[in-house]
Design a protein around this motif. Structure first.
Motif, PDB file in Angstrom:
ATOM      1  N   ARG A 269      38.111  31.767  39.448  1.00  0.00           N
ATOM      2  CA  ARG A 269      37.441  31.959  38.162  1.00  0.00           C
ATOM      3  C   ARG A 269      37.524  33.424  37.729  1.00  0.00           C
ATOM      4  O   ARG A 269      37.766  33.725  36.553  1.00  0.00           O
ATOM      5  CB  ARG A 269      35.975  31.519  38.257  1.00  0.00           C
ATOM      6  N   ILE A 270      37.323  34.335  38.659  1.00  0.00           N
ATOM      7  CA  ILE A 270      37.430  35.764  38.346  1.00  0.00           C
ATOM      8  C   ILE A 270      38.836  36.101  37.858  1.00  0.00           C
ATOM      9  O   ILE A 270      39.017  36.831  36.872  1.00  0.00           O
ATOM     10  CB  ILE A 270      37.062  36.606  39.582  1.00  0.00           C
ATOM     11  N   GLN A 271      39.839  35.566  38.528  1.00  0.00           N
ATOM     12  CA  GLN A 271      41.219  35.828  38.118  1.00  0.00           C
ATOM     13  C   GLN A 271      41.503  35.266  36.730  1.00  0.00           C
ATOM     14  O   GLN A 271      42.220  35.895  35.935  1.00  0.00           O
ATOM     15  CB  GLN A 271      42.178  35.228  39.146  1.00  0.00           C
ATOM     16  N   ARG A 272      40.932  34.111  36.425  1.00  0.00           N
ATOM     17  CA  ARG A 272      41.128  33.522  35.096  1.00  0.00           C
ATOM     18  C   ARG A 272      40.462  34.368  34.025  1.00  0.00           C
ATOM     19  O   ARG A 272      41.022  34.571  32.939  1.00  0.00           O
ATOM     20  CB  ARG A 272      40.567  32.094  35.074  1.00  0.00           C
TER      21      ARG A 272
ATOM     22  N   VAL B 200      36.790  29.502  29.442  1.00  0.00           N
ATOM     23  CA  VAL B 200      36.897  30.764  30.186  1.00  0.00           C
ATOM     24  C   VAL B 200      36.754  31.918  29.205  1.00  0.00           C
ATOM     25  O   VAL B 200      37.487  32.003  28.223  1.00  0.00           O
ATOM     26  CB  VAL B 200      38.247  30.871  30.923  1.00  0.00           C
ATOM     27  N   VAL B 201      35.798  32.787  29.456  1.00  0.00           N
ATOM     28  CA  VAL B 201      35.569  33.964  28.618  1.00  0.00           C
ATOM     29  C   VAL B 201      36.164  35.170  29.323  1.00  0.00           C
ATOM     30  O   VAL B 201      35.805  35.476  30.462  1.00  0.00           O
ATOM     31  CB  VAL B 201      34.069  34.189  28.366  1.00  0.00           C
ATOM     32  N   GLY B 202      37.084  35.853  28.671  1.00  0.00           N
ATOM     33  CA  GLY B 202      37.724  37.006  29.278  1.00  0.00           C
ATOM     34  C   GLY B 202      36.766  38.172  29.455  1.00  0.00           C
ATOM     35  O   GLY B 202      35.770  38.299  28.739  1.00  0.00           O
ATOM     36  N   TYR B 203      37.051  39.028  30.418  1.00  0.00           N
ATOM     37  CA  TYR B 203      36.219  40.203  30.656  1.00  0.00           C
ATOM     38  C   TYR B 203      36.378  41.216  29.524  1.00  0.00           C
ATOM     39  O   TYR B 203      37.487  41.481  29.064  1.00  0.00           O
ATOM     40  CB  TYR B 203      36.605  40.869  31.974  1.00  0.00           C
ATOM     41  N   LYS B 204      35.263  41.803  29.119  1.00  0.00           N
ATOM     42  CA  LYS B 204      35.288  42.850  28.100  1.00  0.00           C
ATOM     43  C   LYS B 204      35.399  44.240  28.724  1.00  0.00           C
ATOM     44  O   LYS B 204      35.896  45.161  28.101  1.00  0.00           O
ATOM     45  CB  LYS B 204      34.018  42.797  27.243  1.00  0.00           C
ATOM     46  N   ASN B 205      34.889  44.388  29.949  1.00  0.00           N
ATOM     47  CA  ASN B 205      34.924  45.680  30.619  1.00  0.00           C
ATOM     48  C   ASN B 205      34.827  45.458  32.127  1.00  0.00           C
ATOM     49  O   ASN B 205      34.633  44.330  32.593  1.00  0.00           O
ATOM     50  CB  ASN B 205      33.780  46.580  30.121  1.00  0.00           C
ATOM     51  N   PHE B 206      34.937  46.534  32.877  1.00  0.00           N
ATOM     52  CA  PHE B 206      34.936  46.400  34.332  1.00  0.00           C
ATOM     53  C   PHE B 206      33.574  45.981  34.863  1.00  0.00           C
ATOM     54  O   PHE B 206      33.480  45.363  35.917  1.00  0.00           O
ATOM     55  CB  PHE B 206      35.358  47.718  34.990  1.00  0.00           C
ATOM     56  N   LYS B 207      32.505  46.302  34.139  1.00  0.00           N
ATOM     57  CA  LYS B 207      31.170  45.930  34.602  1.00  0.00           C
ATOM     58  C   LYS B 207      31.036  44.418  34.775  1.00  0.00           C
ATOM     59  O   LYS B 207      30.465  43.946  35.765  1.00  0.00           O
ATOM     60  CB  LYS B 207      30.108  46.441  33.639  1.00  0.00           C
TER      61      LYS B 207
ATOM     62  N   ASN C 292      30.308  42.634  38.415  1.00  0.00           N
ATOM     63  CA  ASN C 292      29.159  41.761  38.682  1.00  0.00           C
ATOM     64  C   ASN C 292      29.590  40.469  39.372  1.00  0.00           C
ATOM     65  O   ASN C 292      28.949  40.003  40.314  1.00  0.00           O
ATOM     66  CB  ASN C 292      28.437  41.435  37.377  1.00  0.00           C
ATOM     67  N   ASP C 293      30.690  39.872  38.894  1.00  0.00           N
ATOM     68  CA  ASP C 293      31.178  38.636  39.504  1.00  0.00           C
ATOM     69  C   ASP C 293      31.701  38.876  40.918  1.00  0.00           C
ATOM     70  O   ASP C 293      31.456  38.082  41.833  1.00  0.00           O
ATOM     71  CB  ASP C 293      32.285  38.028  38.639  1.00  0.00           C
ATOM     72  N   ILE C 294      32.437  39.971  41.104  1.00  0.00           N
ATOM     73  CA  ILE C 294      32.962  40.288  42.437  1.00  0.00           C
ATOM     74  C   ILE C 294      31.816  40.567  43.404  1.00  0.00           C
ATOM     75  O   ILE C 294      31.811  40.103  44.550  1.00  0.00           O
ATOM     76  CB  ILE C 294      33.922  41.495  42.363  1.00  0.00           C
TER      77      ILE C 294
ATOM     78  N   THR D 104      29.944  32.926  35.306  1.00  0.00           N
ATOM     79  CA  THR D 104      29.917  31.994  36.432  1.00  0.00           C
ATOM     80  C   THR D 104      28.821  30.947  36.267  1.00  0.00           C
ATOM     81  O   THR D 104      28.939  29.834  36.746  1.00  0.00           O
ATOM     82  CB  THR D 104      29.682  32.769  37.744  1.00  0.00           C
ATOM     83  N   GLU D 105      27.755  31.288  35.542  1.00  0.00           N
ATOM     84  CA  GLU D 105      26.625  30.378  35.422  1.00  0.00           C
ATOM     85  C   GLU D 105      26.894  29.245  34.433  1.00  0.00           C
ATOM     86  O   GLU D 105      26.155  28.289  34.387  1.00  0.00           O
ATOM     87  CB  GLU D 105      25.400  31.156  34.955  1.00  0.00           C
TER      88      GLU D 105
END
Length: 284
Positions: A61-64, A78-85, A89-91, A209-210
């Motif tokens: 899921r994180i990779q997606r 799947v919502v793409g990451y906007k920033n590293f934060k 959080n997921d990692i 993830t939720e």
């Protein structure tokens, strides 16, 4: 996520799920590991299999989400990451789950994989200094403890290390990962002032993830652990890019954190691989 109390027979006893009280100083850029279970999971047993399946799905899921980072709208749920934060959080949630297992045969390879994700994501996502250093501080504590076979902060022996230790190949992988991550952090922080976003909407809604609880078949105990962690993060992440008055921390503070990336792991690697410790050595 399940809202009901943890069912009996879950992955871990409820008493072992809550992380210990935070020993953070004024900054939330210090990672803290939750308490691990007293005994490792039985190799090949149903609980170990459930854990591995859960973490594998979480990594996928994180990779997606990372792959969709440049997509403006939700794609295939799947919502793409906007920033590293958001990625951090997921990692970090998966790191906590892996560490709680108290099982070296799971902890070592999966922490390596999660640390590699962090290193891969750093150059390609807008930087978030506090989230970055909190994640790397937690990984540093985990790797240094695994290399020593005991928690480097408390001195307590780690469960399962009578039969499994970090082998030579894994030590070389950790060293390579440490060197690469340090370079990535320097490059990411060099552009943090210009590109860094302040509080993002994800902080107020939880991690992606939720959104799809059916994707994971972990016990209610583990779901509650992740929910507790996300709730605790709301307070920390609301300060992630600045202090209570909305003023960012001075760049000099970030320079100090950059110099300390994986510093405890570096010391342990210098001892176990032979030779002098790898990293920044200052003259007395």
């Amino acid at each position: 996520m399940a809202d009901s109390p943890a069912a009996a027979g879950g992955f871990l006893p409820a008493s072992l799920l809550s992380p210990p009280p935070s020993s953070h100083a004024s900054s939330s850029a210090i990672g803290v590991l939750p308490r691990a279970r007293a005994q490792p999971l039985r190799p090949g047993g149903p609980k170990e299999s459930s854990l591995i399946r859960y973490v594998d799905q979480g990594i996928l899921r994180i990779q997606r989400r990372f792959a969709k980072r440049e997509v403006a709208e939700e794609s295939r749920n799947v919502v793409g990451y906007k920033n590293f934060k958001e990625a951090a959080n997921d990692i970090e949630s998966l790191i906590d789950v892996v560490w709680i297992s108290g099982t070296p045969s799971v902890q070592i390879p999966y922490l390596l994989n999660l640390a590699l994700l962090a290193a891969n994501f750093l150059p390609d996502l807008p930087p978030s200094p506090k989230a970055t250093f909190r994640l790397l501080s937690k990984l540093d504590l985990a790797f240094a403890s695994l290399l020593q076979g005991r928690n480097v902060e408390t001195g307590e022996p780690l469960p399962g290390f009578g039969n499994r230790t970090v082998n030579g190949t894994e030590k070389v992988r950790i060293k390579s990962l440490v060197d690469r991550t340090r370079i990535c952090v320097v490059e990411a922080m060099s552009k943090a002032d210009a590109d860094e976003d302040d509080i993002d909407e994800e902080d107020m809604t939880g991690t992606e993830t939720e959104d799809d609880p059916d994707d994971f078949n972990m016990s209610s105990d583990m779901e509650n652990e992740l929910m507790n962690r996300n709730t605790n993060d709301l307070t920390e992440d609301s300060m992630d890019e600045g202090n209570a008055s909305g003023v960012r921390e001075p760049q000099g503070d970030w320079d100090m954190h950059v110099a300390k990336v994986y510093d405890r792991t570096v010391v342990e690697l210098g001892d176990t691989l032979g030779g002098t410790p790898i990293g920044i050595i200052s003259d007395p």
